[in-house]
Design an enzyme around this catalytic site. Structure first.
Site, mmCIF file in Angstrom:
data_model
loop_
_atom_site.group_PDB
_atom_site.id
_atom_site.type_symbol
_atom_site.label_atom_id
_atom_site.label_comp_id
_atom_site.label_asym_id
_atom_site.label_seq_id
_atom_site.Cartn_x
_atom_site.Cartn_y
_atom_site.Cartn_z
ATOM 1 N N LYS A 152 28.578 5.696 -45.208
ATOM 2 C CA LYS A 152 29.610 4.919 -44.515
ATOM 3 C C LYS A 152 30.667 4.427 -45.484
ATOM 4 O O LYS A 152 31.776 4.075 -45.077
ATOM 5 C CB LYS A 152 28.976 3.738 -43.776
ATOM 6 C CG LYS A 152 28.213 4.090 -42.507
ATOM 7 C CD LYS A 152 27.753 2.829 -41.779
ATOM 8 C CE LYS A 152 26.984 3.157 -40.495
ATOM 9 N NZ LYS A 152 25.621 3.670 -40.776
ATOM 10 N N CYS A 179 25.001 1.198 -32.414
ATOM 11 C CA CYS A 179 25.227 2.197 -33.451
ATOM 12 C C CYS A 179 23.994 3.059 -33.739
ATOM 13 O O CYS A 179 23.999 3.864 -34.675
ATOM 14 C CB CYS A 179 25.760 1.565 -34.723
ATOM 15 S SG CYS A 179 24.894 0.101 -35.281
ATOM 16 N N HIS A 221 32.099 3.417 -40.288
ATOM 17 C CA HIS A 221 31.077 3.228 -39.267
ATOM 18 C C HIS A 221 31.605 3.782 -37.953
ATOM 19 O O HIS A 221 32.481 3.191 -37.321
ATOM 20 C CB HIS A 221 30.746 1.748 -39.136
ATOM 21 C CG HIS A 221 29.459 1.477 -38.422
ATOM 22 N ND1 HIS A 221 28.961 2.322 -37.444
ATOM 23 C CD2 HIS A 221 28.550 0.464 -38.533
ATOM 24 C CE1 HIS A 221 27.818 1.836 -36.985
ATOM 25 N NE2 HIS A 221 27.546 0.713 -37.641
ATOM 26 N N GLU A 228 17.851 -3.996 -45.315
ATOM 27 C CA GLU A 228 17.451 -2.588 -45.314
ATOM 28 C C GLU A 228 16.801 -2.201 -46.634
ATOM 29 O O GLU A 228 15.784 -1.494 -46.651
ATOM 30 C CB GLU A 228 18.655 -1.680 -45.042
ATOM 31 C CG GLU A 228 18.233 -0.209 -44.963
ATOM 32 C CD GLU A 228 19.344 0.730 -44.501
ATOM 33 O OE1 GLU A 228 19.039 1.898 -44.220
ATOM 34 O OE2 GLU A 228 20.516 0.277 -44.422
#
Length: 416
Positions: free
Chosen positions: A335, A164, A340, A314
């Site tokens: 998202k 991704c 996604h 994150e």
């Protein structure tokens, strides 16, 4: 060859939230989710998940009947997004080749639908031979090849596969080619259609797909929320035209933003578990590449997939990067609305900060009425878009399975 400034002069999007970049962005600013319950009713049994399907996409209308009949759905979407971006950049269509224009494209799955259809034809329907174009439809570089042919791009034709982070890497590598003088213009972005039966079942087997029924599906993707249950698969494509700054000015192009930095690195620790240090390193590399510091960043479009571990790591990396300033830097995960898009995720999430800087509107993370304590410490954008911030620098994060991290840095367009 020297170092050149790199302008973004055109945008194109094919997504459930809009078959047009500005329409898509307006809906993100409004906090509108396009997640629905999606069912593929095929043997041996139907598969149903919250997902985002581009039901309104008409390939023949967007790219013509001839191309639509000889390309996989992921390539159809790629071409449609590129044609839109090309028009948006004010570039003329023609068959003459441009040796200083190229394409840099990302896709995690390539033409997965073509291969799955072939397997079903053989094993389920007992067919001995497949259509003669199967290899050409299914090859991983089909999108880049068709883009090159249709737009007459004679420079590099590159395809990047990094899960991704594929599109973010493709944009970053295209940016480097323009900045280094190896190309004057690069068509960059990514496309993916992960809604094939086997792909949906494979992601479900990992237990990282969001839970939801007909009523709860629209709000099932909840990054940073304590009740988040996983990601939502979506299909689509997005394109950014990257152009040498003086070339863009000379032809009177509308410069939407400037790409100023790109950082990529490998976690080299685990195939699926995110790594805080790798994410920090990628963000610092992007800022160093841009000649900027964390204090210069005004907005972060987070990777934010809505997985339990991924979101918390994150946010931890953002807290470490920004230090005492972390609680002041606006962060959102779009998202939550467009899903996604796998190999296309980094492209649609690069279009978003470009328009956010241009319009001074930072989109929210949808459905974030409560923040997980593990995700606190940054300024989550909730309840609606942030306006009037005069944001000038934005980061777009892509952190992929396989440990590939890719971060892009954008600056608000200015004549200096």
């Amino acid at each position: 060859m020297g170092t050149h400034r790199v302008a973004v002069t055109g945008l194109g999007v094919v997504a459930p939230s809009g078959i047009d970049a500005r329409q898509m962005f307006g809906r993100l600013v409004d906090g509108e989710s396009f997640v629905r319950l999606h069912t593929i009713d095929q043997p041996p049994r139907p598969v149903t998940q919250p997902a985002i399907h581009c039901a309104e996409f008409n390939a023949e209308a967007c790219i013509g009947k001839a191309l639509a009949s000889t390309t996989d759905r992921s390539v159809q979407m790629a071409l449609a997004a590129c044609f839109e971006a090309w028009r948006d950049a004010g570039l003329p269509r023609g068959k003459e080749g441009r040796d200083d224009y190229g394409v840099s494209w990302g896709s995690a799955l390539g033409s997965a639908s073509t291969w799955e259809r072939g397997y079903r034809e053989m094993w389920q329907n007992g067919r001995d031979r497949l259509p003669p174009l199967s290899v050409l439809l299914g090859m991983s570089n089909a999108a880049a090849s068709h883009i090159s042919i249709q737009l007459g791009l004679g420079n590099a034709s590159l395809t990047y596969v990094a899960a991704c982070a594929s599109a973010a890497a493709a944009i970053g590598e295209g940016f480097k080619r323009v900045r280094n003088g190896e190309a004057r213009l690069m068509v960059t972005g990514g496309s993916d259609v992960p809604l094939a039966y086997a792909v949906m079942k494979a992601w479900d087997a990992l237990r990282v797909v969001a839970l939801g029924d007909e009523g709860s599906a629209p709000s099932s993707c909840r990054p940073f929320h304590p009740g988040r249950s996983g990601l939502v698969l979506g299909e689509g494509a997005a394109t950014l035209i990257l152009e040498e700054w003086e070339h863009a000015k000379a032809r009177g192009a509308n410069i939407l933003a400037e790409v100023v930095g790109y950082g990529t690195c490998s976690d080299h620790t685990h195939l699926v578990r995110p790594d805080r240090d790798g994410q920090i390193r990628a963000m610092r590399l992007a800022l160093d590449d841009a000649g900027l510091s964390p204090d210069d960043v005004d907005y972060v479009n987070a990777h934010g997939t809505a997985t339990i571990e991924g979101d918390a790591i994150e946010v931890d990396s953002l807290r470490a990067l920004f230090g005492d300033r972390a609680a002041q830097v606006p962060v959102s995960a779009t998202k939550s609305m467009h899903g996604h898009l796998m190999g296309a995720a980094g492209a649609i999430e690069a279009v978003t900060p470009v328009l956010a800087l241009a319009d001074d509107a930072l989109p929210p993370t949808a459905h974030l009425d409560t923040i997980d304590p593990a995700c606190e410490g940054v300024r989550h954008i909730t309840g609606g878009a942030l306006r009037g911030t005069d944001a000038r620098v934005a980061l777009s994060n892509s952190f992929a399975f396989g440990g590939c991290n890719a971060v892009l840095a954008f600056r608000k367009a200015s004549p200096a």
